[in-house]
Design an enzyme around this catalytic site. Structure first.
Site, mmCIF file in Angstrom:
data_model
loop_
_atom_site.group_PDB
_atom_site.id
_atom_site.type_symbol
_atom_site.label_atom_id
_atom_site.label_comp_id
_atom_site.label_asym_id
_atom_site.label_seq_id
_atom_site.Cartn_x
_atom_site.Cartn_y
_atom_site.Cartn_z
ATOM 1 N N CYS A 114 88.296 -16.296 2.138
ATOM 2 C CA CYS A 114 87.866 -17.559 2.161
ATOM 3 C C CYS A 114 88.234 -18.259 3.525
ATOM 4 O O CYS A 114 87.080 -18.942 4.064
ATOM 5 C CB CYS A 114 88.794 -18.402 1.078
ATOM 6 S SG CYS A 114 88.467 -17.650 -0.643
ATOM 7 N N LYS A 172 85.869 -28.119 -1.733
ATOM 8 C CA LYS A 172 86.533 -26.696 -1.589
ATOM 9 C C LYS A 172 86.582 -26.397 0.099
ATOM 10 O O LYS A 172 87.602 -25.601 0.331
ATOM 11 C CB LYS A 172 85.314 -25.792 -1.916
ATOM 12 C CG LYS A 172 85.403 -24.455 -1.760
ATOM 13 C CD LYS A 172 86.856 -23.789 -2.365
ATOM 14 C CE LYS A 172 86.647 -22.274 -1.819
ATOM 15 N NZ LYS A 172 88.063 -21.688 -2.514
ATOM 16 N N THR A 212 81.283 -20.518 -2.918
ATOM 17 C CA THR A 212 81.583 -21.702 -2.002
ATOM 18 C C THR A 212 80.250 -21.806 -1.025
ATOM 19 O O THR A 212 79.678 -20.885 -0.475
ATOM 20 C CB THR A 212 82.577 -21.129 -1.063
ATOM 21 O OG1 THR A 212 83.764 -21.097 -2.053
ATOM 22 C CG2 THR A 212 83.108 -22.225 -0.128
#
Length: 436
Positions: free
Chosen positions: A266, A210, A121
């Site tokens: 995340c 994302k 990411t």
């Protein structure tokens, strides 16, 4: 097809294993020799349901390999996936040093066309930095070799990653050439037998997708937690509110559960990175900043309820905590609400007894012996003045309240995930607090 995946963390190992399960020859690369040695000997460094068996199966089949030197396979592979970590820097921005290290290794050692795909990411614009880093190394060598850059963000849920990869609801790929598009389509085609769910975009859009996806999910969680806190003040029930608004097809039911905050590898990291990216462009992400603020405050909500119950006098009390991982089916404790609660309780002079089905070793690695580690959920509540449910593992869903009532000093339950029935607990003599 032969591919290399750099980074054997959560994303890299799951991705490499699943590709190999579909017949792709995969070499997983990591500079951590200890980790590679363990993988070569069948020791899996992370907990993920089904992963260990799948790794052993594909290693035995000769489709999955583990090495420390990327340069040793660059002449054999067609695609290099970069799945190294992008931890938050001190200012909240994503640290790209490991990503760019991979790019430089590729540029120094490639001798034929390669497609370099970012799986990590990364902020929008990283692909250009990767491309420039590779080209700089090629220029130093005085060679002209074609290569392409692509972005292929992952959308794996910890605890369900194998199924997410093998049966994805979408595969997002950002490309800048037809050649790269054809290679990525060929690679993912085996996963699309039930229908084409590939979304091809330009590279910057794939990078943004994302972050936008994780920020939206985090927003829904913080929104419901904000609503839950208001419900408590006005006498409404957030569970009923959730059903009411979730029945609206424009809103939907998912990610509308109030709780004691989100954590993990995340959401916290990506929200911070998105805020920083906006700041660098001179834009203020007001909504996302509020999401982060609400979440940090929410991690202390069970502690605040305990303080109010005991009117500030909790020194010397014993509190049991069920659940340490940030979510069920993982041992991941990154940014876990349990860590915030433990810290607050210990600073207040509370004795903390903990139990988690999987994350006990990880907790001990992070905080040592600051808490009492218990063998099971019932041992954790011995002589406890309060029980906090923090992670909704399945084994916590239907406990024997009659047994627990006999073991606790004071029958107080603080439910951080709203999984219990108030009437049932009150029948057993408990004081019950939920979220909202």
């Amino acid at each position: 097809m032969k591919i290399a995946i750099v980074g054997t963390g959560y994303v890299g190992l799951v991705s490499g294993t699943c590709f190999s399960e579909m017949g792709v020859d995969v070499t997983c690369v990591d500079v951590n020799s200890e980790k590679i040695n363990k993988l070569q000997n069948g020791i899996i460094p992370i907990y993920e349901p089904g992963l260990e068996d799948l790794v052993h199966k594909n290693v035995k089949a000769g489709r999955l390999h583990f090495i420390t030197d990327l340069e040793n396979v660059l002449n054999e592979v067609e695609v290099v996936f970069c799945a190294v970590g992008t931890p938050p820097d001190e200012d909240g921005s994503a640290d790209l040093r490991y990503v760019l290290d991979v790019a430089r290794v590729v540029g120094r050692n490639m001798n034929k066309y390669l497609l370099v795909v970012t799986k990590s990411t990364v902020p929008v614009g990283t692909a250009i930095k990767i491309q420039n880093s590779i080209q700089e190394e090629l220029d130093k060598r005085g060679v002209n070799i074609d290569f392409d850059i692509a972005s292929n963000p992952e959308f794996l849920k910890e605890g369900a990653a194998i199924n997410d990869f093998m049966s994805p609801d979408r595969v997002v790929v950002g490309v800048a050439s037809n050649r790269a598009k054809e290679i990525m389509f060929k690679l993912y085609k085996p996963f699309m037998v039930s229908g084409d769910r590939m979304i091809f975009t330009d590279v910057p859009s794939a990078e943004m997708i994302k972050y936008a996806a994780n920020a939206m999910l985090a927003t829904r969680i913080s929104f419901m937690n904000d609503i839950a806190n208001l419900c408590e003040l006005v006498g409404a029930d957030v569970s009923m509110v959730r059903k009411g608004i979730g029945s609206d097809s424009r809103i939907g039911k998912k990610f509308l559960y109030a709780g004691c905050g989100y954590g993990g590898s995340c959401f916290p990291k990506d929200v911070k990175a998105l805020i920083k990216t906006a700041e660098q462009k001179g834009y203020d992400m007001g909504v996302i900043k509020a999401v982060e603020e609400v979440n940090e405050r929410q991690k202390a909500v069970l502690y605040d309820k305990l303080i109010r119950h005991y009117e500030g006098d909790i020194e010397g009390k014993t509190v049991a905590i069920w659940g340490l991982a940030f979510k069920p089916e993982t041992d991941d404790m990154r940014e876990a609400p349990a860590l915030v609660l433990i810290d607050l309780l210990i600073k207040a002079g509370v004795i903390v007894r903990v139990y988690d089905p999987i994350a006990m070793l990880e907790c001990k690695r992070q905080i040592g012996n600051k808490v009492i580690y218990c063998k099971n959920m019932y041992e954790a509540v011995l002589d406890a003045d309060a029980l906090m449910l923090v992670t909704e593992w399945k084994e916590f869903r239907v406990p024997s309240w009659a047994v627990i009532a006999k073991e606790m000093s004071t029958r107080i339950v603080l439910d951080g995930r709203n999984i219990y029935d108030r009437a049932e607990l009150e029948e057993n003599g408990f004081i019950y607090y939920k979220i909202g």
